[in-house]
Design a protein around this motif. Sequence first.
Motif, PDB file in Angstrom:
ATOM      1  N   SER A  46      -0.898   2.445   8.221  1.00 34.85           N
ATOM      2  CA  SER A  46      -0.025   2.244   7.064  1.00 34.85           C
ATOM      3  C   SER A  46      -0.492   1.074   6.209  1.00 34.85           C
ATOM      4  O   SER A  46      -0.513   1.163   4.971  1.00 34.85           O
ATOM      5  CB  SER A  46       1.423   2.019   7.519  1.00 34.85           C
ATOM      6  OG  SER A  46       1.921   3.167   8.166  1.00 34.85           O
ATOM      7  N   VAL A  47      -0.866  -0.022   6.863  1.00 34.08           N
ATOM      8  CA  VAL A  47      -1.375  -1.178   6.102  1.00 34.08           C
ATOM      9  C   VAL A  47      -2.643  -0.783   5.347  1.00 34.08           C
ATOM     10  O   VAL A  47      -2.807  -1.105   4.167  1.00 34.08           O
ATOM     11  CB  VAL A  47      -1.637  -2.368   7.042  1.00 34.08           C
ATOM     12  CG1 VAL A  47      -2.361  -3.494   6.304  1.00 34.08           C
ATOM     13  CG2 VAL A  47      -0.331  -2.874   7.632  1.00 34.08           C
ATOM     14  N   ALA A  48      -3.541  -0.056   6.012  1.00 34.59           N
ATOM     15  CA  ALA A  48      -4.778   0.383   5.361  1.00 34.59           C
ATOM     16  C   ALA A  48      -4.475   1.292   4.177  1.00 34.59           C
ATOM     17  O   ALA A  48      -5.115   1.188   3.122  1.00 34.59           O
ATOM     18  CB  ALA A  48      -5.671   1.104   6.368  1.00 34.59           C
ATOM     19  N   CYS A  49      -3.485   2.176   4.314  1.00 32.43           N
ATOM     20  CA  CYS A  49      -3.128   3.091   3.226  1.00 32.43           C
ATOM     21  C   CYS A  49      -2.511   2.356   2.037  1.00 32.43           C
ATOM     22  O   CYS A  49      -2.724   2.739   0.881  1.00 32.43           O
ATOM     23  CB  CYS A  49      -2.163   4.164   3.726  1.00 32.43           C
ATOM     24  SG  CYS A  49      -2.930   5.452   4.726  1.00 32.43           S
ATOM     25  N   ILE A  50      -1.746   1.301   2.304  1.00 32.04           N
ATOM     26  CA  ILE A  50      -1.162   0.524   1.203  1.00 32.04           C
ATOM     27  C   ILE A  50      -2.249  -0.242   0.459  1.00 32.04           C
ATOM     28  O   ILE A  50      -2.254  -0.326  -0.772  1.00 32.04           O
ATOM     29  CB  ILE A  50      -0.072  -0.420   1.738  1.00 32.04           C
ATOM     30  CG1 ILE A  50       1.157   0.391   2.169  1.00 32.04           C
ATOM     31  CG2 ILE A  50       0.310  -1.474   0.699  1.00 32.04           C
ATOM     32  CD1 ILE A  50       2.235  -0.410   2.853  1.00 32.04           C
ATOM     33  N   LEU A  51      -3.200  -0.802   1.195  1.00 30.06           N
ATOM     34  CA  LEU A  51      -4.265  -1.594   0.563  1.00 30.06           C
ATOM     35  C   LEU A  51      -5.223  -0.734  -0.246  1.00 30.06           C
ATOM     36  O   LEU A  51      -5.760  -1.172  -1.265  1.00 30.06           O
ATOM     37  CB  LEU A  51      -5.048  -2.351   1.640  1.00 30.06           C
ATOM     38  CG  LEU A  51      -4.283  -3.420   2.424  1.00 30.06           C
ATOM     39  CD1 LEU A  51      -5.123  -3.917   3.592  1.00 30.06           C
ATOM     40  CD2 LEU A  51      -3.894  -4.578   1.517  1.00 30.06           C
TER      41      LEU A  51
END
Length: 562
Positions: free
Chosen positions: A211-216
């Motif tokens: 999720s963090v990777a997708c937001i970034l």
Amino acid sequence: MAVFRSGLLVLTTPLTSLAPRLAPILSSAARLVNHTLYVHLQPGMSLGGPAQPQSSPVQATFEVLDFITHLYAGADVHRHLDVRILLTNIRTKSCLPPLPTSVQNLAHPPEVVLTDFQTLDGSQYNPAKQQLERYATSCYSCCPKLSSVLLYPDYGPAVSPAGSLGVHLPSTIRPTSPVARSAKQPVRGHQRGAVGGTFDRLHNAHKVLLSVACILAQEQLVVGVADKDLLKSKLLPELLQPYTERVEHLSEFLVDIKPSLTFDIIPLLDPYGPAGSDPSLEFLVVSEETYRGGMAVNRFRLENDLEELTLYQIQLLKDLNHKENEEDKVSSSSFRQQMLGNLLRPPYKRPELPPGFYVIGLTGISGSGKSSVAQRLKGLGAYIIDSDHLGHRAYAPGGPAYQPVVEAFGTDILHKDGIINRKVLGSRVFGNKKQLKILTDIMWPVIAKLAREEMDQAVAEGKRVCVIDAAMLLEAGWQNMVHEVWTVVIPETEAIRRIMERDGLSEAAAQSRLQSQMSGQQLVDQSHVVLSTMWEPHVTQRQVEKAWALLQKRISEAPSGP
């Protein structure tokens, strides 16, 4: 209230106020949904007014990233529930395009929509529910007959809990450079980035990382999935999901949470992967455990005249319910350990066997501890048939295999007293497939016949469970005699050490013995239950007792008669 297979939870309370209420809200949702729960963050949205509420962008701040982490951590209590936080409306500082106007298709169309929106009297206020249903169907593909529920713990007064305002969630995500930042600080977006892992049995810690990777990432996310040599050091690698299955689950999750991204899912065959060589990548998301690996990737890039990646480090999710020998973090390794003793596939039906009589085929590579497991099962009440003992009986002078073996291999395999010298015979057949087949074609049918006679004896003694202990169970085709195949696994390096110590063989000889057998993976692929003796004896005993208890339950619940 009915229980729904999939649902959509729309959270409207501001995140800071919501954090203390999250556990009861998730518990309420888990009672209503039993498979997939999608979560849509829309803090500040009101369902009480006359106008239809519209989806609005939520700026990605460190507070939002921390909240996502805490939501997944809280959801880990409800592991039957596949929670997926939808990121469609979360925007980073560098990217604030208009929200999509089309309805997003989800892998599992929600059957119920839930919200923490609170009415003044705590009632299931119909206009608010109708607004909620219309909002949900305007954003996501939902089932035609969508139900709606207003969730609020205890339906208390419409005020924030005392002391909750201004209390920030503890930081869980940060750039690895030691920069000061506030919870409200916006997160910088990047065009392309990467994340990697094994992603076995996709769990909530994986979901935080992804999720963090997708937001970034704004355009493309490269996801490396460990395969081949990188799997050898994993705990219980025989129980890992196949690569294609891991990729399938991963792809479904990623497309659900952020369909606007392009995902490049590739096999990770070395520690660097594309992160070490792709000049277009800008960031890499790592965990506390893989931080050093991220630093190594950057050193490798600098050595090859590439720019360093911005590293984002994620704290591990703690597993508060981990057992002895399991990791204290949420991990696939612990999940695989928890599979030991469980039934992995339906048992075989054996109507030709006497009613009420159940047969287990116990196997494992040489040195796996199979015989010790057999003795533990004997202690619990099983009737044990040892195929090695049957082999000795078959080889003995006057035994059913004695004359055929002597005729096939000559009298020079005999001791002076006429007994077959099994070491001499073994030297003839090991490493010689043709000679080995001649021997097994003689021995396997004979041992199978002796085993059936032993099974008749077990029935006569009133035994309900019989265990055939046989290293070559599957090679010999004896699985057609049993209801279930149970396999004992250990790492090959440990098996070699045990064989050398037990039989006084060289390392090369021990390796040769294992190479003449089916691998642990091949055995597990055809097994119903898997056990392991790689820990202390009391841990093995607990596994066997668990497997035995589950077996007794299966037997008692099995339909009687043909």
